[in-house]
Scaffold this motif. Structure first.
Motif, PDB file in Angstrom:
ATOM      1  N   ALA A  72       0.812  -1.227   0.000  1.00 34.03           N
ATOM      2  CA  ALA A  72       0.000   0.000   0.000  1.00 34.03           C
ATOM      3  C   ALA A  72       0.835   1.263   0.000  1.00 34.03           C
ATOM      4  O   ALA A  72       0.426   2.295  -0.542  1.00 34.03           O
ATOM      5  N   ASP A  73       2.036   1.190   0.577  1.00 28.50           N
ATOM      6  CA  ASP A  73       2.891   2.383   0.654  1.00 28.50           C
ATOM      7  C   ASP A  73       3.602   2.680  -0.668  1.00 28.50           C
ATOM      8  O   ASP A  73       4.341   3.650  -0.778  1.00 28.50           O
ATOM      9  N   GLU A  74       3.363   1.864  -1.700  1.00 31.75           N
ATOM     10  CA  GLU A  74       3.975   2.101  -3.008  1.00 31.75           C
ATOM     11  C   GLU A  74       3.176   3.070  -3.875  1.00 31.75           C
ATOM     12  O   GLU A  74       3.654   3.503  -4.931  1.00 31.75           O
ATOM     13  N   LEU A  75       1.956   3.384  -3.454  1.00 31.76           N
ATOM     14  CA  LEU A  75       1.099   4.217  -4.300  1.00 31.76           C
ATOM     15  C   LEU A  75       1.439   5.695  -4.150  1.00 31.76           C
ATOM     16  O   LEU A  75       1.659   6.191  -3.050  1.00 31.76           O
ATOM     17  N   SER A  76       1.463   6.399  -5.291  1.00 29.43           N
ATOM     18  CA  SER A  76       1.628   7.855  -5.316  1.00 29.43           C
ATOM     19  C   SER A  76       0.658   8.399  -6.368  1.00 29.43           C
ATOM     20  O   SER A  76       0.072   7.633  -7.148  1.00 29.43           O
ATOM     21  N   GLY A  97      -7.561  -4.295  -9.269  1.00 28.80           N
ATOM     22  CA  GLY A  97      -7.248  -5.278  -8.255  1.00 28.80           C
ATOM     23  C   GLY A  97      -5.825  -5.810  -8.405  1.00 28.80           C
ATOM     24  O   GLY A  97      -5.189  -5.566  -9.425  1.00 28.80           O
ATOM     25  N   GLU A  98      -5.298  -6.397  -7.478  1.00 28.08           N
ATOM     26  CA  GLU A  98      -5.872  -6.868  -6.220  1.00 28.08           C
ATOM     27  C   GLU A  98      -5.681  -5.779  -5.170  1.00 28.08           C
ATOM     28  O   GLU A  98      -4.569  -5.342  -4.946  1.00 28.08           O
ATOM     29  N   ILE A  99      -6.771  -5.348  -4.553  1.00 27.03           N
ATOM     30  CA  ILE A  99      -6.746  -4.238  -3.603  1.00 27.03           C
ATOM     31  C   ILE A  99      -7.414  -4.671  -2.306  1.00 27.03           C
ATOM     32  O   ILE A  99      -8.040  -5.728  -2.258  1.00 27.03           O
ATOM     33  N   GLY A 100      -7.277  -3.865  -1.249  1.00 30.61           N
ATOM     34  CA  GLY A 100      -7.976  -4.214  -0.015  1.00 30.61           C
ATOM     35  C   GLY A 100      -7.177  -3.956   1.237  1.00 30.61           C
ATOM     36  O   GLY A 100      -6.365  -3.024   1.303  1.00 30.61           O
ATOM     37  N   LEU A 101      -7.387  -4.823   2.228  1.00 29.32           N
ATOM     38  CA  LEU A 101      -6.772  -4.669   3.539  1.00 29.32           C
ATOM     39  C   LEU A 101      -6.218  -6.003   4.021  1.00 29.32           C
ATOM     40  O   LEU A 101      -6.846  -7.051   3.823  1.00 29.32           O
ATOM     41  N   ASP A 102      -5.063  -5.958   4.669  1.00 29.46           N
ATOM     42  CA  ASP A 102      -4.456  -7.164   5.241  1.00 29.46           C
ATOM     43  C   ASP A 102      -3.848  -6.813   6.594  1.00 29.46           C
ATOM     44  O   ASP A 102      -2.803  -6.182   6.677  1.00 29.46           O
ATOM     45  N   GLU A 106       2.208  -8.242  10.653  1.00 28.76           N
ATOM     46  CA  GLU A 106       2.582  -7.023  11.387  1.00 28.76           C
ATOM     47  C   GLU A 106       3.497  -6.120  10.567  1.00 28.76           C
ATOM     48  O   GLU A 106       3.498  -4.898  10.744  1.00 28.76           O
ATOM     49  N   GLU A 107       4.267  -6.703   9.658  1.00 29.02           N
ATOM     50  CA  GLU A 107       5.206  -5.892   8.868  1.00 29.02           C
ATOM     51  C   GLU A 107       4.536  -5.164   7.704  1.00 29.02           C
ATOM     52  O   GLU A 107       5.184  -4.395   6.990  1.00 29.02           O
ATOM     53  N   ASN A 108       3.237  -5.392   7.498  1.00 31.43           N
ATOM     54  CA  ASN A 108       2.515  -4.677   6.443  1.00 31.43           C
ATOM     55  C   ASN A 108       2.473  -3.182   6.738  1.00 31.43           C
ATOM     56  O   ASN A 108       2.633  -2.763   7.891  1.00 31.43           O
ATOM     57  N   PRO A 109       2.238  -2.349   5.719  1.00 32.61           N
ATOM     58  CA  PRO A 109       2.110  -0.911   5.964  1.00 32.61           C
ATOM     59  C   PRO A 109       1.045  -0.598   7.022  1.00 32.61           C
ATOM     60  O   PRO A 109       0.121  -1.392   7.249  1.00 32.61           O
ATOM     61  N   ASP A 110       1.186   0.547   7.648  1.00 35.34           N
ATOM     62  CA  ASP A 110       0.239   1.012   8.657  1.00 35.34           C
ATOM     63  C   ASP A 110      -1.202   0.896   8.147  1.00 35.34           C
ATOM     64  O   ASP A 110      -1.468   1.114   6.960  1.00 35.34           O
ATOM     65  N   ARG A 111      -2.115   0.576   9.033  1.00 33.10           N
ATOM     66  CA  ARG A 111      -3.508   0.352   8.625  1.00 33.10           C
ATOM     67  C   ARG A 111      -4.128   1.576   7.956  1.00 33.10           C
ATOM     68  O   ARG A 111      -4.939   1.445   7.030  1.00 33.10           O
ATOM     69  N   GLU A 112      -3.769   2.764   8.416  1.00 37.06           N
ATOM     70  CA  GLU A 112      -4.321   3.979   7.802  1.00 37.06           C
ATOM     71  C   GLU A 112      -3.804   4.157   6.373  1.00 37.06           C
ATOM     72  O   GLU A 112      -4.537   4.602   5.490  1.00 37.06           O
ATOM     73  N   ILE A 113      -2.542   3.771   6.144  1.00 32.98           N
ATOM     74  CA  ILE A 113      -1.991   3.820   4.785  1.00 32.98           C
ATOM     75  C   ILE A 113      -2.720   2.809   3.891  1.00 32.98           C
ATOM     76  O   ILE A 113      -3.081   3.117   2.742  1.00 32.98           O
ATOM     77  N   GLN A 114      -2.958   1.615   4.428  1.00 35.16           N
ATOM     78  CA  GLN A 114      -3.720   0.611   3.685  1.00 35.16           C
ATOM     79  C   GLN A 114      -5.098   1.133   3.304  1.00 35.16           C
ATOM     80  O   GLN A 114      -5.548   0.972   2.157  1.00 35.16           O
ATOM     81  N   LYS A 115      -5.772   1.760   4.261  1.00 36.10           N
ATOM     82  CA  LYS A 115      -7.122   2.277   3.984  1.00 36.10           C
ATOM     83  C   LYS A 115      -7.085   3.379   2.930  1.00 36.10           C
ATOM     84  O   LYS A 115      -7.956   3.435   2.040  1.00 36.10           O
ATOM     85  N   ASP A 116      -6.094   4.258   3.018  1.00 35.03           N
ATOM     86  CA  ASP A 116      -5.980   5.347   2.037  1.00 35.03           C
ATOM     87  C   ASP A 116      -5.783   4.792   0.629  1.00 35.03           C
ATOM     88  O   ASP A 116      -6.405   5.270  -0.338  1.00 35.03           O
ATOM     89  N   THR A 117      -4.903   3.797   0.505  1.00 32.68           N
ATOM     90  CA  THR A 117      -4.652   3.186  -0.810  1.00 32.68           C
ATOM     91  C   THR A 117      -5.884   2.440  -1.305  1.00 32.68           C
ATOM     92  O   THR A 117      -6.237   2.525  -2.498  1.00 32.68           O
ATOM     93  N   PHE A 118      -6.545   1.725  -0.420  1.00 28.11           N
ATOM     94  CA  PHE A 118      -7.780   1.007  -0.769  1.00 28.11           C
ATOM     95  C   PHE A 118      -8.815   1.990  -1.314  1.00 28.11           C
ATOM     96  O   PHE A 118      -9.413   1.778  -2.378  1.00 28.11           O
ATOM     97  N   ARG A 119      -9.007   3.099  -0.605  1.00 26.30           N
ATOM     98  CA  ARG A 119      -9.987   4.102  -1.061  1.00 26.30           C
ATOM     99  C   ARG A 119      -9.591   4.708  -2.403  1.00 26.30           C
ATOM    100  O   ARG A 119     -10.446   4.947  -3.267  1.00 26.30           O
ATOM    101  N   ALA A 120      -8.302   4.961  -2.592  1.00 20.80           N
ATOM    102  CA  ALA A 120      -7.833   5.507  -3.875  1.00 20.80           C
ATOM    103  C   ALA A 120      -8.135   4.539  -5.017  1.00 20.80           C
ATOM    104  O   ALA A 120      -8.563   4.947  -6.112  1.00 20.80           O
ATOM    105  N   MET A 121      -7.933   3.255  -4.770  1.00 24.88           N
ATOM    106  CA  MET A 121      -8.210   2.239  -5.778  1.00 24.88           C
ATOM    107  C   MET A 121      -9.713   2.109  -6.042  1.00 24.88           C
ATOM    108  O   MET A 121     -10.148   1.929  -7.190  1.00 24.88           O
ATOM    109  N   MET A 122     -10.516   2.193  -4.992  1.00 25.45           N
ATOM    110  CA  MET A 122     -11.976   2.147  -5.143  1.00 25.45           C
ATOM    111  C   MET A 122     -12.472   3.368  -5.926  1.00 25.45           C
ATOM    112  O   MET A 122     -13.370   3.258  -6.768  1.00 25.45           O
TER     113      MET A 122
END
Length: 261
Positions: A72-76, A97-102, A106-122
């Motif tokens: 998720a932190d790769e998106l700009s 896709g493939e988009i969403g939340l995981d 624990e080493e995944n990007p911060d949950r807020e970053i995941q949500k921001d990227t998910f929303r951008a993709m949606m």
């Protein structure tokens, strides 16, 4: 005459390095074993170009382009424009896709970053009027909340791992439920209950190749024709013939993606 399968794998990753040594041979084997189509799903930014190119090289491969929650932190803004441009210039890209939340790793990007990227993709899917391929792992509530923010967007919750109740909530929002080889595993009680209880016109089958090969190929590199084992298992618990289920799941995918199979 014996029934001949027509397999459309609705989620795979043949751009993966797992196929680098023999990709052409694999594709030949798949087509010799009743595979008529594959939706190859991007995950990382790096994989977007690879998936786009695969769809142009192989007639039976279609694509979905997006950023997976693990990346998720790769998106700009610039990369978002690039993804949009690739989708608009390739008619074989059927979904975002493939988009969403995981939340599992624990080493995944911060949950807020995941949500921001998910929303951008949606938002991108909404803008382009395309379905989405959603990855949801240990994030059912947040996934559903974001799905509800975009009522215009439909899609599939792939490799489904939630309850019957969660599945029905997703279906209410216009989503399909993707079943992998997990349905053939010994400890698959919960997912089998989902496969039995949800409307049959919302079932999709997928491999998530190269991962999660179904029994009797569990532990091997997954291949799209192994979907036959998934269809047979779901057909068994739905008490219908595999032939009938194969026809139904192909129609379901056709309806969602707007293509003829």
């Amino acid at each position: 005459m014996d029934f001949k399968y027509r397999i459309f794998d609705t989620h795979a990753h043949y751009d993966s390095e797992d196929y680098d040594l023999d990709r052409k041979e694999v594709f030949k084997e798949l087509q010799e074993n009743d595979v008529i189509g594959i939706l190859d799903c991007a995950s990382s930014y790096e994989s977007i170009k690879a998936v786009d190119e695969l769809t142009k090289e192989e007639a039976f491969i279609f694509g979905a382009l997006g950023i997976h929650p693990e990346n998720a932190d790769e998106l700009s803004e610039e990369r978002l424009k690039e993804i949009k441009n690739k989708i608009q210039n390739n008619k074989k890209i059927l979904a975002v896709g493939e988009i969403g939340l995981d939340y599992y790793w624990e080493e995944n990007p911060d949950r807020e970053i995941q949500k921001d990227t998910f929303r951008a993709m949606m938002n991108l899917a909404k803008e382009l009027n395309l379905p989405v391929v959603i990855h949801d792992r240990d994030a059912h509530k947040d996934t559903l909340d974001i799905i509800k923010e975009f009522p215009e967007v439909k899609g599939v919750v792939h490799c489904f791992s939630g309850s019957v109740e969660f599945a029905k909530e997703c279906i209410k929002e216009g989503y399909y439920i993707g079943f992998t080889g997990v349905v053939t595993f010994k400890n698959a009680k919960k997912i089998l209950e989902v496969a039995k209880e949800i409307p049959i016109d919302r079932i999709l089958v997928e491999t998530d190749a190269p991962y999660m090969a179904p029994v009797p190929n569990r532990g091997k590199r997954n291949m799209s024709h192994y979907i036959k084992s998934i269809i047979e298992k779901i057909a068994q618990i739905r008490e219908i013939e595999p032939k009938e289920l194969n026809i139904i799941v192909n129609k379901n995918f056709s309806d969602l993606m707007g293509i003829e199979i």
